[in-house]
Design a protein around this motif. Sequence first.
Motif, PDB file in Angstrom:
ATOM      1  N   GLY B  58       0.847  -1.011  -0.198  1.00  0.00           N
ATOM      2  CA  GLY B  58       0.032   0.044   0.048  1.00  0.00           C
ATOM      3  C   GLY B  58       0.930   1.207   0.379  1.00  0.00           C
ATOM      4  O   GLY B  58       0.533   2.294   0.107  1.00  0.00           O
ATOM      5  N   ARG B  59       2.054   1.370  -0.286  1.00  0.00           N
ATOM      6  CA  ARG B  59       2.789   2.302  -0.458  1.00  0.00           C
ATOM      7  C   ARG B  59       2.812   3.429  -1.757  1.00  0.00           C
ATOM      8  O   ARG B  59       2.153   2.728  -2.549  1.00  0.00           O
ATOM      9  CB  ARG B  59       4.124   1.621  -0.670  1.00  0.00           C
ATOM     10  N   THR B  60       3.021   4.393  -1.389  1.00  0.00           N
ATOM     11  CA  THR B  60       2.899   5.774  -2.079  1.00  0.00           C
ATOM     12  C   THR B  60       4.388   6.278  -1.906  1.00  0.00           C
ATOM     13  O   THR B  60       4.878   6.502  -0.852  1.00  0.00           O
ATOM     14  CB  THR B  60       2.176   6.827  -2.043  1.00  0.00           C
ATOM     15  N   TYR B  61       4.753   6.891  -2.561  1.00  0.00           N
ATOM     16  CA  TYR B  61       6.312   7.843  -3.200  1.00  0.00           C
ATOM     17  C   TYR B  61       5.964   8.934  -2.723  1.00  0.00           C
ATOM     18  O   TYR B  61       5.585   9.375  -3.837  1.00  0.00           O
ATOM     19  CB  TYR B  61       6.780   7.633  -4.415  1.00  0.00           C
ATOM     20  N   PRO B  62       6.090   9.691  -1.879  1.00  0.00           N
ATOM     21  CA  PRO B  62       5.949  10.991  -1.914  1.00  0.00           C
ATOM     22  C   PRO B  62       7.368  11.775  -2.893  1.00  0.00           C
ATOM     23  O   PRO B  62       8.501  11.752  -2.344  1.00  0.00           O
ATOM     24  CB  PRO B  62       6.324  11.714  -0.534  1.00  0.00           C
ATOM     25  N   PHE B  63       6.926  12.390  -4.044  1.00  0.00           N
ATOM     26  CA  PHE B  63       8.561  12.954  -4.410  1.00  0.00           C
ATOM     27  C   PHE B  63       8.210  14.842  -4.244  1.00  0.00           C
ATOM     28  O   PHE B  63       7.069  14.861  -4.401  1.00  0.00           O
ATOM     29  CB  PHE B  63       8.207  13.076  -6.404  1.00  0.00           C
ATOM     30  N   VAL B  64       8.664  15.496  -5.036  1.00  0.00           N
ATOM     31  CA  VAL B  64       9.117  16.533  -5.042  1.00  0.00           C
ATOM     32  C   VAL B  64       9.979  17.106  -6.145  1.00  0.00           C
ATOM     33  O   VAL B  64      10.697  16.535  -6.722  1.00  0.00           O
ATOM     34  CB  VAL B  64       9.749  17.351  -4.029  1.00  0.00           C
ATOM     35  N   PHE B  65       8.871  17.685  -7.336  1.00  0.00           N
ATOM     36  CA  PHE B  65       9.351  18.122  -8.383  1.00  0.00           C
ATOM     37  C   PHE B  65       9.797  19.855  -7.948  1.00  0.00           C
ATOM     38  O   PHE B  65       9.387  21.066  -8.104  1.00  0.00           O
ATOM     39  CB  PHE B  65       8.812  18.329  -9.252  1.00  0.00           C
ATOM     40  N   ILE B  66      10.841  19.979  -8.422  1.00  0.00           N
ATOM     41  CA  ILE B  66      11.397  21.810  -8.152  1.00  0.00           C
ATOM     42  C   ILE B  66      11.488  23.036  -9.611  1.00  0.00           C
ATOM     43  O   ILE B  66      12.520  21.810 -10.074  1.00  0.00           O
ATOM     44  CB  ILE B  66      12.808  21.971  -7.342  1.00  0.00           C
TER      45      ILE B  66
END
Lengths: 341, 341
Positions: B58-66
């Motif tokens: 049930g994993r989700t990946y919190p990603f950030v785009f700058i």
Amino acid sequence: MRPTVHDIAAAAGVSLATVDRVLNQRPGVRHVTREKVEKAIREIGYIRDVAAANLAKGRTYPFVFILPASDNSFMHGLNDEVRAAVARSPVERTDIRTIEVPAFDPAALVRVLEELGRERPSGIALVATDAPEVRDAVDRLVQDGIPVVTLVSDLTGSQRHHYAGVDNIAAGRTAARLLGRFLGGARGEIAVLAGSMLVRDHRERLEGFASVMAAEFPSLSILPVIEGRDDPEMAHMLVADALSKKSGIIGIYSLGAGNRGLIRALKEKAVDRSLTVIAHELTTHTRAALLDGTIDAILNQNAGHEVRSAIRVLKAKADGLAVIEAQERIRLDIFLKDNLP
Amino acid sequence: MRPTVHDIAAAAGVSLATVDRVLNQRPGVRHVTREKVEKAIREIGYIRDVAAANLAKGRTYPFVFILPASDNSFMHGLNDEVRAAVARSPVERTDIRTIEVPAFDPAALVRVLEELGRERPSGIALVATDAPEVRDAVDRLVQDGIPVVTLVSDLTGSQRHHYAGVDNIAAGRTAARLLGRFLGGARGEIAVLAGSMLVRDHRERLEGFASVMAAEFPSLSILPVIEGRDDPEMAHMLVADALSKKSGIIGIYSLGAGNRGLIRALKEKAVDRSLTVIAHELTTHTRAALLDGTIDAILNQNAGHEVRSAIRVLKAKADGLAVIEAQERIRLDIFLKDNLP
DNA sequence: CCAAATTTGATGTACGTAAATCAAAATCTG
DNA sequence: CAGATTTTGATTTACGTACATCAAATTTGG
């Protein structure tokens, strides 16, 4: 958390079983109830978890790839890519089989297609030989509900669901503009080497090439097409012959395969002449020729992308899903010696 | 059927729990037992069912785009692609947030990176401004175990895990060869319009361009670079000025953004002159200019591919998996008016 | 209005993996 | 060799969907 089937059930005020019946178009649901459920699906923005669905289904997709038995680098490369896809099969839940048929032989291709009509795989990808009997055989498969995509070469007027290949008219036009501009305003003759006018991709490339040449580079004249049947030996012989006889040739467009032969002929015959050459398909041979200056530009279609795209489309069709055409568009690569991968 | 964890357990003569401990590198397994299990995994050719695994996690990946806050079509397009990726989030189990920072401002970028160091997302993608302090900030994140990829523009000497962008030296070289060959053997001056020499991609394009120009087209001389800061207004002014003052200009290479301004200047100032122009990035404006003959070729990087590649790489890094470099290579598109998508 | 047919609900199992718990066995320490 | 510690086993629940079964409710036809 994203909504699940349970959320739909709650939102629509029905049971899980009914939601399931609607989602998987099973019978036994009144029209009004079905609409109620569909409304709930839309409103809460439910998206089926494909991973979970596939897991539950345990489904695999038996696909068949029909490839011509041609001894040239491009077809070898295509073969490799299909094998790579086979290697990914366990992960992708595909079960891919390849069948080889003689090249440029519509009758053989039709026999295989009819055989497959009985076998009924989940999808078929074929490198089409463009003939009416092949078209009819493909149309019968499509009528039978079997997803069919053409690969690399398309099939005129057929009902195939999709074409996984480059826009060959555009490829020909691009080749013409590159050749024309590279030659500056020079005056002279252009030789065109093709595999066979029996395959649609070659016909289309020539068509695009000729139209731009005629419209924009009137100082260049195109010689009658040389058909080398994508065979290196034959290409070598024919090109060597043309170079000996015609001293006015200043450019060559090789729109098919068998470039090994072309390159050999160029190195033997044209050491003293400065020809501008544009060829199709990046292979070990064309790559080396581009780097050593024998070839000036290579137009390429990425066989790996084509195969993967074909598989994605077949899957989508097998599941009755829509295809994102923009994503499945196969790009025409242009390689100069500076941007080789 | 493909083998499952149960098959490993049976083959290794251990329990399911032990297999799980080995597979997910949990503690509490003796060395010999671990080896026994790993041997069984290899021998029966077990491959983890990623779909099932993700489902279970049930994993989700919190990603950030700058992304830089630049008002040009390319950055808008990049933004759109990130938004499209956000739209796919539920399916891909990603949770993507974007942060805008002022363009060409290392200090602002560093502040954001340090903030993220505290927040610890599963991965960060950034359009790098190439400065030592940015490099140091990125290296700290990497040391902290946070996956970082650079997007579009790379970061000199940093420890970033991956670069999702084109080979800009190759792009510059390709531009030089196209321009050189299109110009035949003509003699004259070439103007180069860049955004800023502060970003590495522009520096590299210039480097590649200049080296091929010097080596292979000695009859063409490059004028001092015009820096338009990727701003259409500024580009317009500077190019118009250059065209007025220098009558020897016969070609232009626009290696950055802000092409709207360049095109406007060309239409105003160069109606009477026949300039050969090569520009980067396919946008509404450059596309129209290519079609009407104002621009001769466009080099393009597909922002959609770059974003999707960045996400794939970040996911792989977050899971400690290997990246297939060949698959993540971003191609340089060359567009003439004939092969536009 | 009754019987038949249709629609709906309730429930359980399966897919392959992750993760947790608790008990049992093996190994190590002194 | 007792006791502590580590390793292993057995078992359960969960993820979200598919699919099957049986019972209950509702609708339909005559």
